[in-house]
Design an enzyme around this catalytic site. Structure first.
Site, PDB file in Angstrom:
ATOM      1  N   HIS A  11       0.855  -1.191   0.000  1.00 27.79           N
ATOM      2  CA  HIS A  11       0.000   0.000   0.000  1.00 27.79           C
ATOM      3  C   HIS A  11       0.885   1.233   0.000  1.00 27.79           C
ATOM      4  O   HIS A  11       1.935   1.250   0.620  1.00 27.79           O
ATOM      5  CB  HIS A  11      -0.901   0.018   1.246  1.00 27.79           C
ATOM      6  N   ASP A  17      -7.970  -5.264  -0.340  1.00 25.99           N
ATOM      7  CA  ASP A  17      -8.416  -6.167  -1.409  1.00 25.99           C
ATOM      8  C   ASP A  17      -8.082  -7.623  -1.149  1.00 25.99           C
ATOM      9  O   ASP A  17      -8.525  -8.503  -1.894  1.00 25.99           O
ATOM     10  CB  ASP A  17      -7.784  -5.731  -2.737  1.00 25.99           C
TER      11      ASP A  17
END
Ligand code: SDX
Length: 429
Positions: A306, A363
């Site tokens: 991320h 996700d």
């Protein structure tokens, strides 16, 4: 603590003010940099660049903190209600009973699509990418509600927001039904937000899709966890498009396009494909992790890493627990969850991932939940968009309301040809 920094250039000092946020994060205000020094900044992917001040969401990537209007995300897990979180993000505080009932009533009243819009679906191929349909049909709302293109007051904005948040479900469901060759199910005004979505997607004339309370809870939580995430790629896209005074529908349609990318919202589909490849025996979890580390190919451990979180993404933690709870309740033993857990275990022990602070992101587990509910893989990113829509709307409105509407227009460093002359066709090589 200093309220400015000094930039020294060619022996001359240039003071630049420091800005400070509510959580003590600090920024250099460079709005006078080019005028004062002739310099611009260069920041690939804007990893070090703040585009605005905002009061909607706070993320602390080092601490793994995510708060909506100051409320920690974990506090929404007890009784998840996506509609009250949508109101919170857009209007700035949790709705009271009257506000909530009014907003829920608007969502019920505006769930239908204009019959003319339904004709558009027939023009798409059955195998059209659902995100292409979603973006096109959200933009098409501009044609059917021209009175909502100029949102100069809160009541019209609230109506536009309600229409979008309600109709995105109907558009998503109709895109799915069209792909299956099934008739469309009209929204049922007696059903709540998530139940109505599943009804429109999966009911048949002879059998209405009942929404189990735990499934409704799981999808409300999933939408809440996707609802906003400060200046991510798609939200920044919505702000940039909105900065030209483009209308709300066009701005959100652009957000759908940005979210579609496999490095952003499209990752939830790639995670499922990765887990299925491993499940189908094409490779072991260990092999896949090794491949993701190998720079000679562009494979990545999808659902990992991320830009902001250099610690655990709190959303992944919550979704992983929710997936376990939902599968146990439904009596399903999904081998893909076990593979995901194994990948996480291997990666979190691997120096490559540890050194780069790569952890599961939102996700990584979301697809397991959607799959358990019966949502087809190619609709996963559409579900992400349904969740993210209130965040896009909130940022568009905040930018509009704060008069932050200086059109977004970044600079560049040019590295092409210096001045050269036109060459007539018969003199070219
Ligand atoms: C979302 O911004 C948001 O808030 C997004 C989001 C939201 O709510 O809106 O949280 C939603 O988009 C989550 C991210 C979903 N995407 C994926 O899961 C795709 C896989 N992840 C990566 O592609 C990547 O981690 C990104 C895109 C998420 C972040 O990319 P960055 O910040 O540009 O990081 P990077 O590509 O510069 O990576 C730094 C290093 C590189 O290695 P080195 O050059 O240092 O050797 O880490 C490596 C990368 O190769 N790396 C990975 C990796 N992610 C980063 N290596 C293997 N697998 C991965 N998943």
């Amino acid at each position: 603590m200093s309220d400015q920094i000094i930039l020294r250039l060619d022996g001359q000092d240039y003071p630049l003010p420091l800005e400070q946020g509510a959580e003590n994060e600090r920024a250099i205000d460079i709005s006078s940099l080019r005028a004062d020094t002739g310099l611009i900044t260069l920041d690939s992917g804007y990893a070090n660049t703040g585009s605005c001040r905002s009061a909607i969401t706070f993320v602390d990537g080092e601490q793994g903190i995510l708060r909506y209007r100051g409320i920690p995300i974990e506090q929404f897990t007890q009784h998840p209600n996506f509609i009250e979180v949508a109101w919170l993000l857009i209007f700035g505080s949790l709705p009271n009973r009257q506000e909530y009932d009014g907003f829920a009533g608007d969502l019920t009243a505006h769930a239908n699509l204009d019959e003319g819009m339904k004709l558009h679906f027939e023009g798409f191929p059955r195998n059209a990418p659902p995100m292409a349909i979603l973006s096109a049909m959200i933009n098409a709302l501009s044609c059917f509600y021209p009175e909502l293109l100029e949102l100069d007051d809160t009541s019209r904005f609230r109506l536009a927001a309600a229409r979008l948040i309600s109709k995105i479900r109907t558009i998503a469901a109709y895109a799915y039904r069209h792909s299956q060759g099934d008739a469309y199910n009209y929204p049922n005004p007696r059903l709540a937000y998530v139940s109505n979505l599943l009804h429109m997607m999966f009911s048949h004339p002879y059998q209405e899709r009942e929404c189990d309370p735990l499934v409704r809870e799981a999808l409300n939580l999933l939408f809440i966890l996707h609802a906003d995430h400060e200046q991510n790629c798609s939200t920044s896209t919505v702000r940039i498009v909105g900065s030209s005074k483009a209308n709300l529908f066009a701005s959100c349609a652009a957000g759908v396009c940005a979210l579609w990318g496999p490095l952003h919202g499209g990752a939830n589909i790639e995670v499922l494909r990765m887990l299925e490849r491993i499940h189908n025996g094409h490779m072991t979890p260990e092999d896949y992790v090794q491949q993701a580390k190998d720079k000679t190919n562009d494979a990545r451990l999808m659902g990992f890493g991320h830009r902001v979180y250099k610690n655990r993404d709190p959303r992944a933690e919550i979704l992983g627990r929710q997936a376990e709870k939902l599968l146990a309740y439904m009596g399903q033993d999904d081998p893909l969850l076990n593979i995901a857990r194994k990948l996480e275990e291997i990666a979190l022990e691997d120096p490559y991932f540890k050194q780069r602070n790569l952890y599961p992101n939102v996700d990584f587990y979301s697809g397991i939940i959607m799959r358990a509910v019966g949502i087809p893989t190619n609709m996963f990113t559409v579900m992400f968009a349904i969740g993210r829509l209130p965040g896009w709307i909130a940022h568009w409105w905040e930018q509009n309301q704060r008069g932050q509407n200086r059109i977004a227009r970044p600079r560049q460093i040019y590295d092409g040809n210096t001045i050269t002359d036109y060459v007539p066709m018969d003199e070219r090589g």
